[in-house]
Design a protein around this motif. Structure first.
Motif, PDB file in Angstrom:
ATOM      1  N   TYR A   1       0.796  -1.414   0.439  1.00 34.49           N
ATOM      2  CA  TYR A   1       0.154  -0.099   0.295  1.00 34.49           C
ATOM      3  C   TYR A   1       0.509   0.869  -0.068  1.00 34.49           C
ATOM      4  O   TYR A   1       2.142   0.941   0.547  1.00 34.49           O
ATOM      5  CB  TYR A   1      -1.079   0.023   0.836  1.00 34.49           C
ATOM      6  CG  TYR A   1      -1.815  -1.482   1.290  1.00 34.49           C
ATOM      7  CD1 TYR A   1      -3.018  -1.755   0.915  1.00 34.49           C
ATOM      8  CD2 TYR A   1      -2.052  -1.908   2.291  1.00 34.49           C
ATOM      9  CE1 TYR A   1      -3.632  -2.201   0.165  1.00 34.49           C
ATOM     10  CE2 TYR A   1      -2.906  -3.122   2.427  1.00 34.49           C
ATOM     11  CZ  TYR A   1      -3.446  -3.378   1.125  1.00 34.49           C
ATOM     12  OH  TYR A   1      -4.911  -3.925   1.189  1.00 34.49           O
ATOM     13  N   SER A   2       0.497   2.110  -0.844  1.00 37.63           N
ATOM     14  CA  SER A   2       1.459   3.643  -0.784  1.00 37.63           C
ATOM     15  C   SER A   2       0.470   4.511  -0.439  1.00 37.63           C
ATOM     16  O   SER A   2      -0.677   5.161  -0.019  1.00 37.63           O
ATOM     17  CB  SER A   2       1.321   3.502  -1.951  1.00 37.63           C
ATOM     18  OG  SER A   2       0.595   3.815  -3.088  1.00 37.63           O
TER      19      SER A   2
ATOM     20  N   ASN B   1     -10.470  16.716   1.484  1.00 38.80           N
ATOM     21  CA  ASN B   1     -11.418  15.984   0.931  1.00 38.80           C
ATOM     22  C   ASN B   1     -11.410  14.811  -0.433  1.00 38.80           C
ATOM     23  O   ASN B   1     -12.284  14.611  -1.291  1.00 38.80           O
ATOM     24  CB  ASN B   1     -12.006  17.154   0.869  1.00 38.80           C
ATOM     25  CG  ASN B   1     -13.847  16.927   1.297  1.00 38.80           C
ATOM     26  OD1 ASN B   1     -14.281  15.932   2.109  1.00 38.80           O
ATOM     27  ND2 ASN B   1     -14.702  17.984   0.426  1.00 38.80           N
ATOM     28  N   PHE B   2     -11.091  16.018  -0.902  1.00 41.41           N
ATOM     29  CA  PHE B   2     -10.122  15.283  -2.722  1.00 41.41           C
ATOM     30  C   PHE B   2     -10.119  13.537  -2.044  1.00 41.41           C
ATOM     31  O   PHE B   2     -10.201  12.753  -3.305  1.00 41.41           O
ATOM     32  CB  PHE B   2      -9.439  16.177  -3.440  1.00 41.41           C
ATOM     33  CG  PHE B   2      -9.150  15.714  -5.111  1.00 41.41           C
ATOM     34  CD1 PHE B   2     -10.544  15.413  -6.322  1.00 41.41           C
ATOM     35  CD2 PHE B   2      -9.065  14.418  -5.396  1.00 41.41           C
ATOM     36  CE1 PHE B   2     -10.056  15.284  -7.527  1.00 41.41           C
ATOM     37  CE2 PHE B   2      -8.557  13.823  -6.465  1.00 41.41           C
ATOM     38  CZ  PHE B   2      -9.046  13.581  -7.577  1.00 41.41           C
ATOM     39  N   LEU B   3      -8.771  13.896  -1.629  1.00 34.98           N
ATOM     40  CA  LEU B   3      -8.167  12.175  -1.290  1.00 34.98           C
ATOM     41  C   LEU B   3      -9.250  11.317  -0.771  1.00 34.98           C
ATOM     42  O   LEU B   3      -8.937  10.467  -0.867  1.00 34.98           O
ATOM     43  CB  LEU B   3      -6.563  12.703  -0.167  1.00 34.98           C
ATOM     44  CG  LEU B   3      -5.845  13.048  -0.870  1.00 34.98           C
ATOM     45  CD1 LEU B   3      -4.641  13.671  -0.116  1.00 34.98           C
ATOM     46  CD2 LEU B   3      -5.406  12.676  -2.094  1.00 34.98           C
ATOM     47  N   ARG B   4     -10.249  11.659   0.481  1.00 34.82           N
ATOM     48  CA  ARG B   4     -10.941  11.004   0.857  1.00 34.82           C
ATOM     49  C   ARG B   4     -11.847  10.472  -0.528  1.00 34.82           C
ATOM     50  O   ARG B   4     -11.945   9.265  -0.269  1.00 34.82           O
ATOM     51  CB  ARG B   4     -12.023  12.068   1.439  1.00 34.82           C
ATOM     52  CG  ARG B   4     -13.141  11.282   2.332  1.00 34.82           C
ATOM     53  CD  ARG B   4     -13.791  11.803   3.119  1.00 34.82           C
ATOM     54  NE  ARG B   4     -15.214  11.092   3.470  1.00 34.82           N
ATOM     55  CZ  ARG B   4     -16.135  11.328   4.148  1.00 34.82           C
ATOM     56  NH1 ARG B   4     -16.599  13.218   4.090  1.00 34.82           N
ATOM     57  NH2 ARG B   4     -17.084  11.084   4.593  1.00 34.82           N
ATOM     58  N   TYR B   5     -12.261  10.895  -1.295  1.00 36.97           N
ATOM     59  CA  TYR B   5     -13.059  10.756  -1.937  1.00 36.97           C
ATOM     60  C   TYR B   5     -11.969   9.959  -3.008  1.00 36.97           C
ATOM     61  O   TYR B   5     -13.221   8.691  -3.735  1.00 36.97           O
ATOM     62  CB  TYR B   5     -13.612  11.888  -2.655  1.00 36.97           C
ATOM     63  CG  TYR B   5     -14.420  12.474  -2.184  1.00 36.97           C
ATOM     64  CD1 TYR B   5     -16.088  12.617  -3.622  1.00 36.97           C
ATOM     65  CD2 TYR B   5     -15.058  13.207  -1.375  1.00 36.97           C
ATOM     66  CE1 TYR B   5     -17.961  13.119  -3.255  1.00 36.97           C
ATOM     67  CE2 TYR B   5     -16.013  13.634  -1.137  1.00 36.97           C
ATOM     68  CZ  TYR B   5     -17.008  13.636  -1.305  1.00 36.97           C
ATOM     69  OH  TYR B   5     -18.692  14.049  -1.219  1.00 36.97           O
ATOM     70  N   LYS B   6     -11.242   9.916  -3.026  1.00 35.82           N
ATOM     71  CA  LYS B   6     -10.211   9.205  -4.432  1.00 35.82           C
ATOM     72  C   LYS B   6     -10.005   7.984  -3.574  1.00 35.82           C
ATOM     73  O   LYS B   6     -10.366   6.782  -3.770  1.00 35.82           O
ATOM     74  CB  LYS B   6      -9.033  10.005  -4.394  1.00 35.82           C
ATOM     75  CG  LYS B   6      -7.458   8.703  -4.630  1.00 35.82           C
ATOM     76  CD  LYS B   6      -7.957   8.278  -5.897  1.00 35.82           C
ATOM     77  CE  LYS B   6      -7.059   7.682  -6.212  1.00 35.82           C
ATOM     78  NZ  LYS B   6      -6.497   6.608  -7.805  1.00 35.82           N
ATOM     79  N   PHE B   7      -9.879   7.657  -2.106  1.00 34.42           N
ATOM     80  CA  PHE B   7      -9.168   6.701  -0.982  1.00 34.42           C
ATOM     81  C   PHE B   7     -10.678   5.608  -1.265  1.00 34.42           C
ATOM     82  O   PHE B   7     -11.145   4.613  -1.377  1.00 34.42           O
ATOM     83  CB  PHE B   7      -8.901   6.875   0.431  1.00 34.42           C
ATOM     84  CG  PHE B   7      -9.481   5.844   1.249  1.00 34.42           C
ATOM     85  CD1 PHE B   7      -8.015   5.391   1.076  1.00 34.42           C
ATOM     86  CD2 PHE B   7     -10.920   5.379   1.657  1.00 34.42           C
ATOM     87  CE1 PHE B   7      -7.728   3.934   2.320  1.00 34.42           C
ATOM     88  CE2 PHE B   7     -10.529   4.064   2.619  1.00 34.42           C
ATOM     89  CZ  PHE B   7      -8.751   3.326   3.201  1.00 34.42           C
TER      90      PHE B   7
ATOM     91  N   ASN C   1      -5.229   4.073  -4.158  1.00 34.28           N
ATOM     92  CA  ASN C   1      -4.689   4.468  -4.921  1.00 34.28           C
ATOM     93  C   ASN C   1      -4.328   3.890  -6.083  1.00 34.28           C
ATOM     94  O   ASN C   1      -4.803   2.672  -5.987  1.00 34.28           O
ATOM     95  CB  ASN C   1      -3.375   4.619  -4.427  1.00 34.28           C
ATOM     96  CG  ASN C   1      -2.395   3.040  -4.305  1.00 34.28           C
ATOM     97  OD1 ASN C   1      -3.007   2.824  -2.566  1.00 34.28           O
ATOM     98  ND2 ASN C   1      -2.058   2.216  -4.941  1.00 34.28           N
ATOM     99  N   SER C   2      -4.167   4.883  -7.082  1.00 36.03           N
ATOM    100  CA  SER C   2      -4.045   4.168  -8.125  1.00 36.03           C
ATOM    101  C   SER C   2      -2.578   3.129  -8.425  1.00 36.03           C
ATOM    102  O   SER C   2      -1.859   3.285  -7.779  1.00 36.03           O
ATOM    103  CB  SER C   2      -3.501   5.290  -8.915  1.00 36.03           C
ATOM    104  OG  SER C   2      -4.755   6.266  -9.655  1.00 36.03           O
ATOM    105  N   SER C   3      -2.471   2.596  -9.931  1.00 33.71           N
ATOM    106  CA  SER C   3      -1.048   1.321 -10.184  1.00 33.71           C
ATOM    107  C   SER C   3       0.089   2.050  -9.277  1.00 33.71           C
ATOM    108  O   SER C   3       0.370   2.850  -9.704  1.00 33.71           O
ATOM    109  CB  SER C   3      -1.059   1.179 -11.330  1.00 33.71           C
ATOM    110  OG  SER C   3      -0.816   0.130 -11.331  1.00 33.71           O
ATOM    111  N   VAL C   4       0.776   1.553  -8.593  1.00 35.32           N
ATOM    112  CA  VAL C   4       1.844   2.064  -7.704  1.00 35.32           C
ATOM    113  C   VAL C   4       3.052   1.557  -8.733  1.00 35.32           C
ATOM    114  O   VAL C   4       4.086   2.483  -8.710  1.00 35.32           O
ATOM    115  CB  VAL C   4       1.954   1.425  -6.649  1.00 35.32           C
ATOM    116  CG1 VAL C   4       2.906   2.528  -6.298  1.00 35.32           C
ATOM    117  CG2 VAL C   4       1.370   2.028  -5.773  1.00 35.32           C
ATOM    118  N   LEU C   5       2.817   0.311  -9.490  1.00 35.84           N
ATOM    119  CA  LEU C   5       3.578  -0.093 -10.680  1.00 35.84           C
ATOM    120  C   LEU C   5       3.799   0.110 -11.709  1.00 35.84           C
ATOM    121  O   LEU C   5       4.582   1.075 -12.453  1.00 35.84           O
ATOM    122  CB  LEU C   5       3.205  -1.627 -11.319  1.00 35.84           C
ATOM    123  CG  LEU C   5       4.147  -1.789 -12.473  1.00 35.84           C
ATOM    124  CD1 LEU C   5       6.056  -1.953 -12.029  1.00 35.84           C
ATOM    125  CD2 LEU C   5       3.739  -3.372 -12.176  1.00 35.84           C
ATOM    126  N   SER C   6       2.714   1.222 -12.053  1.00 37.85           N
ATOM    127  CA  SER C   6       2.525   1.969 -13.500  1.00 37.85           C
ATOM    128  C   SER C   6       3.455   3.324 -12.919  1.00 37.85           C
ATOM    129  O   SER C   6       3.401   4.156 -13.661  1.00 37.85           O
ATOM    130  CB  SER C   6       0.530   2.618 -14.123  1.00 37.85           C
ATOM    131  OG  SER C   6       0.512   1.241 -14.248  1.00 37.85           O
TER     132      SER C   6
END
Length: 457
Positions: free
Chosen positions: A116-117, A306-312, A317-322
């Motif tokens: 997790y990142s 607040n944006f991060l709350r909605y994103k979570f 989180n988005s693909s960390v490898l990408s």
């Protein structure tokens, strides 16, 4: 890598793109190319080897190298001419280079990318995006950047997100990107439209809407608009930002093709913002790798938590490898080299499309004339339906967009089609436009025939 090796690869790809080389074409011998490029035979063999890995060429022992049959795209055969799809030209996608970056990311960041990142995104990538954005006159810091799973996720989250101005409604250009309309409909948000043409929008009308309709934000595509291809002037951008400040409206700037702009004096709306009202979206889908699903959003500091709350709540989180691979790709300088190449290719395609439209379209048919980008739109004669035109052309294996999905219900028109140049090859463009022109004339004549004969009854 040898610069001569890269030149050989690039020249052959360019000849594939412009149709100089077609399926079955025999390539110059290793000796001929080594003499032409003043390099060793091993350099040529390496270039051909890389092209084999990309499945562009194949070798026949004791004979030489040939173009693979998949590139048999003559306008006279039964190949689709795709003016509909809007992904990057498949011949320009840097598969091999990015594969190296993926491998390096696994080795370099293995302790980070398989756990997790940070919800906000890989910090090293955010730093590289900030550096990259400076080329577009967007000056910010990594703490204001959030990595999202493509620009579509960004606009979907922003549509639902409460904004500091406490307002509820959203304003969009008409027409506009269909993905934004879809998100607004899913969230059941009251949406207003402002009509856009190649002459821009009515700024007095914009001010009236800002003043009277409780607008949370104005979603705008400032350069190489989808579907029209329109670009705002710097003066218009400055005025729009001033009006947003005056009436407490935020701006969501989707600058997804901004890097194709050849005008070095053209700036984003973000560069005119002094009060933190412009949210800037940086996408990598159209100019790089659509399947990467990585974009960056530059947000006002007050909105990040607040944006991060909605994103979570959407995907953690988005693909960390990408993210790790893109970080390495940006650091290497390969992205800037890639951009330089595609800017020239898309510019040349669009010039060819405009000249074909000028030469072949019926007189009462009008088309937009963008400087660059992906899109050009055609306004059809009054009695010609965009839906019927698209259907007839699809039967001829020519795909276009009738733009119906790009309008709110009260703005819908059936006289506009969109052509995208990213998936067509140069030698297909004139032939495709000729077929479009012929089909427009056919529909127009049928309508006129019906009207003239029914009026005599």
């Amino acid at each position: 890598m040898s610069s001569k090796y890269l030149k050989i690869v690039e020249e052959i790809k360019n000849q594939l793109t412009d149709g100089t080389l077609v399926a079955g074409s025999k390539l110059p011998s290793v000796r001929q190319l080594s003499e032409k490029f003043c390099c060793s035979k091993n350099t040529v063999i390496k270039a051909y080897s890389e092209l084999e890995k990309e499945h562009l060429v194949y070798a026949i022992p004791q004979s030489g190298y040939y173009i693979v049959n998949e590139f048999n795209i003559s306008a006279n055969d039964h190949t689709i001419i795709d003016f509909l799809s809007a992904g990057p030209d498949i011949n320009l996608i840097p598969y091999i280079e990015f594969q190296h970056c993926l491998n390096q990311a696994i080795e370099k960041y293995k302790k980070d990318i398989f756990t997790y990142s940070d919800h906000q995104g890989f910090h090293s990538l955010r730093t590289e995006i900030v550096k990259n954005l400076q080329n577009s006159q967007v000056f910010t810091e990594p703490d204001r950047v959030v990595i999202v799973s493509g620009s579509q996720q960004a606009i979907h989250l922003l549509a639902a997100l409460p904004f500091p101005n406490g307002k509820k409604n959203i304003l969009i250009e008409q027409p506009t990107y269909f993905g934004m309309i879809e998100s607004l409909q899913i969230h059941q948000i009251t949406t207003f439209g402002v009509e856009l043409s190649m002459n821009g929008i009515d700024l007095d009308r914009l001010e009236y809407i800002f003043k009277n309709n409780d607008i949370k934000f104005f979603y705008i595509i400032p350069r190489f608009h989808n579907p029209l291809g329109h670009s705002y002037t710097n003066n218009e951008k400055k005025k729009i930002v001033e009006l947003a400040n005056k009436y407490d409206v935020y701006i969501v700037e989707d600058d997804f093709l901004g890097e194709l702009d050849r005008d070095k004096k053209s700036d984003p709306l973000f560069s005119f913002d002094t009060s933190g009202r412009v949210i800037y979206i940086k996408s990598f889908s159209k100019v790089f790798l659509p399947g990467l699903r990585i974009a960056g959003v530059v947000l006002p500091t007050i909105m990040i938590k607040n944006f991060l709350r909605y994103k979570f709540s959407a995907d953690f989180n988005s693909s960390v490898l990408s993210q790790g691979a893109l970080d390495i790709y940006l650091k290497s300088g390969m992205y800037n080299s890639h951009l330089k190449k595609i800017k020239e290719v898309y510019f040349n395609k669009l010039q060819l499309l405009k000249s074909s439209c000028e030469e072949l379209l019926p007189q009462d048919t009008y088309f937009t004339k963008p400087d660059s980008g992906f899109y050009l739109s055609i306004y059809l004669p009054e009695n010609v339906s965009a839906k019927k035109l698209a259907l007839l052309l699809s039967e001829e294996l020519i795909l276009i967009d009738d733009t119906d999905r790009m309008f709110l219900a009260e703005y819908k028109k059936d006289n506009l089609i969109r052509l995208c140049i990213s998936q067509v090859q140069n030698h297909q463009i004139k032939f495709g436009v000729e077929k479009i022109a012929q089909t427009i004339a056919l529909l127009k004549n049928k309508k006129n025939y019906f009207h003239n004969h029914t009026s005599l009854i």
